[in-house]
Scaffold this motif. Structure first.
Motif: not given
Length: 268
Positions: A132-133, A156-159, A163-164, A197-201
């Protein structure tokens, strides 16, 4: 766990203190002769501490940061190492207090977080606060990713990473964030679980990060281009080479190879 003893999840026998690493939830059972991972613990905080933390969280979401900080101070008086409460306090001091100071936030991320032994509810709230921050917490991508890479189970690490990390990576003004420790952590995570999503970033940053020579065709700045190539482009390639799912590995490696070829051509 039984009292102060940690029991082997397989055989139930106690694990000796010297064979425990509570930072990573790992241990060695001499009875089983194997390494074990302990399940995470639920909160042992008192009802008063839980209530104060929930109030701190509520005030924080309402952007009433001073009241959130006051409630979090109450939590810390009862459970001194609660990382969620410490983050609320540090955030207030860094970004909301009349006289702003980031010392507490830096200490939390660089020291306290690295030694934290999270309880389930505490970790969940802390991660939620981080997300959220993210405009501010994104500055600590190395500290957060490397710590949870040690502590979390793969799913849970991947989640959390998905997200972050994409926003944190895409919002960077240089590649200074991409430290060897972060690159190694992302490579290790990639070996365990898919984080597309992280790889694409990371792939996008090769062309869009302000340090990239691609947008303005500044390959003639040889020293800067060589640094970007060595410290970012090649490291991203190493991460992609560790993707487990064949279709995803082919997709990302194929796109990566094309952009890398642009560097190889223009740098020579």
């Amino acid at each position: 766990m039984e009292g102060e003893k940690y029991l082997c999840p397989s055989c139930g026998m106690p694990i000796e203190a010297h064979a425990l690493n509570l930072k990573t939830r790992r241990g060695y059972c001499a009875w089983c002769d194997k390494n074990v991972i302990f399940p995470k613990k639920n909160s042992t905080a008192s009802p008063s501490a839980v209530h104060a933390l929930n109030e701190a969280y509520r005030f924080f979401l309402e952007k009433n940061f001073e009241s959130a900080q006051n409630c979090a101070e109450t939590v810390v008086s009862m459970t001194p190492n609660n990382v969620a409460a410490l983050y609320i306090i540090a955030y207030y001091k860094a970004f909301s207090a009349p006289v702003k100071n980031r010392t507490s936030l830096d200490r939390l991320m660089n020291e306290t977080l690295q030694e934290a032994e999270f309880e389930i509810e505490e970790e969940e709230m802390f991660k939620d606060l981080i997300l959220k921050t993210i405009l501010h917490s994104g500055e600590y991508i190395e500290q957060l990713i490397t710590r949870f890479a040690e502590f979390d189970d793969p799913k849970e690490l991947a989640e959390f990473v998905e997200a972050y990390a994409p926003f944190a990576i895409g919002n960077k003004g240089s590649i200074n964030f991409f430290t060897p420790a972060l690159a190694d952590a992302l490579a290790s995570i990639t070996e365990m679980v898919d984080i597309p999503k992280t790889w694409f970033a990371l792939y996008s940053a090769i062309s869009k990060n302000p340090d990239s020579p691609i947008p303005k065709d500044t390959f003639y700045l040889k020293t800067k281009t060589q640094r970007f190539y060595n410290d970012f482009v090649l490291k991203v390639g190493e991460i992609f080479s560790k993707i487990k799912t064949p279709a995803l590995r082919a997709k990302f490696k194929g796109a990566y190879d094309k952009v890398k070829a642009t560097f190889d051509q223009k740098m020579n």
